[in-house]
Design an enzyme around this catalytic site. Structure first.
Site, mmCIF file in Angstrom:
data_model
loop_
_atom_site.group_PDB
_atom_site.id
_atom_site.type_symbol
_atom_site.label_atom_id
_atom_site.label_comp_id
_atom_site.label_asym_id
_atom_site.label_seq_id
_atom_site.Cartn_x
_atom_site.Cartn_y
_atom_site.Cartn_z
ATOM 1 N N ARG A 1 19.760 32.088 45.498
ATOM 2 C CA ARG A 1 20.623 31.014 45.095
ATOM 3 C C ARG A 1 20.967 31.321 43.619
ATOM 4 O O ARG A 1 20.034 31.113 42.954
ATOM 5 C CB ARG A 1 20.775 29.772 45.424
ATOM 6 C CG ARG A 1 21.086 29.294 46.874
ATOM 7 C CD ARG A 1 22.293 29.857 47.526
ATOM 8 N NE ARG A 1 23.400 29.617 46.593
ATOM 9 C CZ ARG A 1 24.009 28.468 46.320
ATOM 10 N NH1 ARG A 1 23.994 27.316 46.955
ATOM 11 N NH2 ARG A 1 25.198 28.571 45.597
ATOM 12 N N HIS B 1 24.971 20.822 41.925
ATOM 13 C CA HIS B 1 25.835 20.131 42.845
ATOM 14 C C HIS B 1 26.763 18.837 42.360
ATOM 15 O O HIS B 1 25.910 18.051 41.585
ATOM 16 C CB HIS B 1 25.227 19.666 43.887
ATOM 17 C CG HIS B 1 24.290 20.837 44.997
ATOM 18 N ND1 HIS B 1 24.906 21.277 45.947
ATOM 19 C CD2 HIS B 1 23.133 21.192 44.628
ATOM 20 C CE1 HIS B 1 24.257 22.327 46.391
ATOM 21 N NE2 HIS B 1 22.990 22.077 45.743
ATOM 22 N N HIS C 1 22.435 26.450 39.880
ATOM 23 C CA HIS C 1 23.725 25.694 40.133
ATOM 24 C C HIS C 1 23.597 24.362 40.149
ATOM 25 O O HIS C 1 22.292 23.790 40.339
ATOM 26 C CB HIS C 1 24.338 26.161 41.539
ATOM 27 C CG HIS C 1 23.740 25.793 42.606
ATOM 28 N ND1 HIS C 1 22.737 26.670 43.220
ATOM 29 C CD2 HIS C 1 23.687 24.854 43.643
ATOM 30 C CE1 HIS C 1 22.037 26.246 44.212
ATOM 31 N NE2 HIS C 1 22.495 24.997 44.550
ATOM 32 N N TYR D 1 16.674 30.107 43.186
ATOM 33 C CA TYR D 1 15.486 29.781 44.296
ATOM 34 C C TYR D 1 15.936 30.866 45.414
ATOM 35 O O TYR D 1 17.153 31.189 45.712
ATOM 36 C CB TYR D 1 15.384 28.573 44.733
ATOM 37 C CG TYR D 1 16.559 27.916 45.098
ATOM 38 C CD1 TYR D 1 16.814 27.840 46.476
ATOM 39 C CD2 TYR D 1 17.375 26.888 44.251
ATOM 40 C CE1 TYR D 1 18.043 27.154 46.868
ATOM 41 C CE2 TYR D 1 18.394 26.245 44.563
ATOM 42 C CZ TYR D 1 18.811 26.430 46.035
ATOM 43 O OH TYR D 1 19.899 25.615 46.714
ATOM 44 N N TYR E 1 13.487 21.763 44.946
ATOM 45 C CA TYR E 1 14.384 20.281 45.087
ATOM 46 C C TYR E 1 13.165 19.336 45.496
ATOM 47 O O TYR E 1 12.099 19.591 45.981
ATOM 48 C CB TYR E 1 15.390 20.434 46.339
ATOM 49 C CG TYR E 1 16.620 21.012 45.791
ATOM 50 C CD1 TYR E 1 17.628 20.323 45.341
ATOM 51 C CD2 TYR E 1 16.765 22.468 46.022
ATOM 52 C CE1 TYR E 1 18.877 20.807 45.094
ATOM 53 C CE2 TYR E 1 18.092 23.115 45.607
ATOM 54 C CZ TYR E 1 19.024 22.120 45.220
ATOM 55 O OH TYR E 1 20.066 23.022 44.766
#
Lengths: 188, 234
Positions: free
Chosen positions: B154, B159, B157, B144, B105
């Protein structure tokens, strides 16, 4: 008519700022006319630790008690400059702050009147769905008759929804997620 | 007196509980006391509305927000936002955020040892059109690791945050990809008890919206909370 099941909620996670801080709006009053108030608070978890990675959102009526929304059909004035919505990420100390106009009372169920309040939504890592609550103002006599406040039978718990006066035009309202002094959260 | 038409209450099993110990961060952050159920008033059936004035020209195309092209596999994410009766929700804001193709991120608390892509912010937003449709161009996010449990990863995905027409239609969710082997192991995905509801968080590959030589298409429809009855319209 077909009823669809709403999409499941998921946490905002720790990187919520990437998607959400572009619309940070701490000054809800904006260019609208009227006397400003400032609401400040701290968000803490079940250990009393500050929550530095939350986002708090506010929805409120204008000082006349009217929402900037087509379903509010009350015959009361709207100020185009006042939308009534705010968003604030908590800082490293778990603090959030909004500058706004104090909302007026709005109609409740039946013939009741709701005391001035902010409708609050809270998002954070560790919450799989957002929390709903409300913030009322300690210096409003109408609190005694508010149909939502009066759903909270325990006096001490009810008081968790009421911001304390903290100087002229200033209010303090802390949010406790869990444990002693836990804020009342609402099933809306 | 103001009569309002409320919204339908949660269908058991189709939404997560606040406390879900498999996802460790819920343990100290979920309310410990029962929530107080309140009637829906004018406060709850109204909510913020956002217009095009909030959006920039490349807000919905995450491959064009920086000087160069981001690394990774381009994808088109599109779908409809529907209300609980299946009707489109027009002109509603959809906010999107995600990691880059390496699973990183653009955020200071992300300590994963993976490269930041200087050409990828990972943030987008769009308004639905009058048919309730939204469309993003982006890069397929990577998986990640995270610290929830031993060897926790995870699944890929994206958000998504939505407002809909009222305070009660606010929704933040995550969209997953079909066939991801990490899905059965992920406590966040699995917090929704009802299997059908859980699986609706997985998008569908879509050849129709795939652009030849350019980008794979994925479809993801989002359903907001529905009305208890149809409100009167002027």
């Amino acid at each position: 008519m077909t009823k669809l099941v709403p999409t499941g909620s998921q946490t905002v996670g720790p990187y919520l700022h990437v998607g959400l801080t572009w619309l940070t709006t701490q000054d809800i009053a904006g260019t609208a006319g009227g006397r400003r108030i400032r609401v400040t608070g701290k968000l803490v978890d079940g250990d009393g630790a500050v929550v530095p990675d939350a986002i708090v959102e506010v929805w409120q009526a204008n000082p006349m008690g009217k929402y900037a929304h087509p379903e509010d059909k009350q015959d009361k004035p709207l100020d185009d400059a006042f939308k009534g919505w705010g968003r604030c990420p908590t800082d490293k100390d778990g603090m959030f702050e909004f500058t706004t106009l104090k909302p007026g009372p709005v109609p409740g169920p039946g013939n009741s009147l709701q005391a001035p309040h902010l409708a609050i939504t809270i998002f954070m890592r560790g919450q799989l769905k957002h929390l709903y609550t409300r913030m009322y103002f300690a210096d409003e006599a109408e609190n005694a008759n508010d149909p939502v406040l009066n759903l909270v039978e325990d006096r001490a718990r009810r008081d968790t929804l009421i911001a304390k006066k903290d100087g002229e035009g200033r209010y303090r309202w802390d949010i406790v997620l869990q444990g002693k002094n836990e804020t009342v959260f609402l099933d809306c | 007196m103001v009569d309002v038409v409320g919204y339908r209450r949660e269908i058991p099993g189709t939404q997560p509980a606040h406390l879900f110990p498999d996802y460790k961060s819920t343990v100290k952050r979920a309310p410990g006391k029962p929530l107080i159920q309140i009637p829906h008033t004018l406060t709850e059936v109204t909510g913020p509305l956002f217009g095009h004035n909030k959006l920039g020209p490349n807000d919905a195309d995450l491959t064009k927000q920086c000087a160069g092209a981001p690394i990774g596999e381009r994808m088109i994410l599109s779908g409809r936002v529907l209300d609980g009766d299946g009707k489109p929700v027009p002109n509603t804001l959809v906010e999107l955020w995600q990691c880059n193709s390496a699973g990183k991120y653009h955020h200071p608390v992300d300590t994963h040892d993976a490269p930041v892509d200087p050409n990828f912010t990972g943030a987008g937003r769009a308004l639905t059109n009058d048919k309730g449709e939204y469309r993003f161009v982006t890069i397929r996010p990577g998986e990640y690791p995270w610290g929830n449990h031993y060897n926790a990863w995870r699944p890929a995905h994206i958000h998504l945050s939505l407002f809909g027409p009222s305070y009660l239609t606010r929704l933040v969710t995550q969209m997953y990809f079909p066939g991801d082997p990490l899905l059965p192991l992920d406590p966040i995905f699995n917090c929704i008890p009802d299997e059908a509801a859980r699986n609706r968080l997985i998008c569908n590959f879509d050849i129709e919206t795939t652009i030849p030589q350019t980008a794979l298409g994925y479809k993801f429809d989002i359903v907001l909370r529905g009305r208890a009855a149809t409100p009167m319209v002027d």
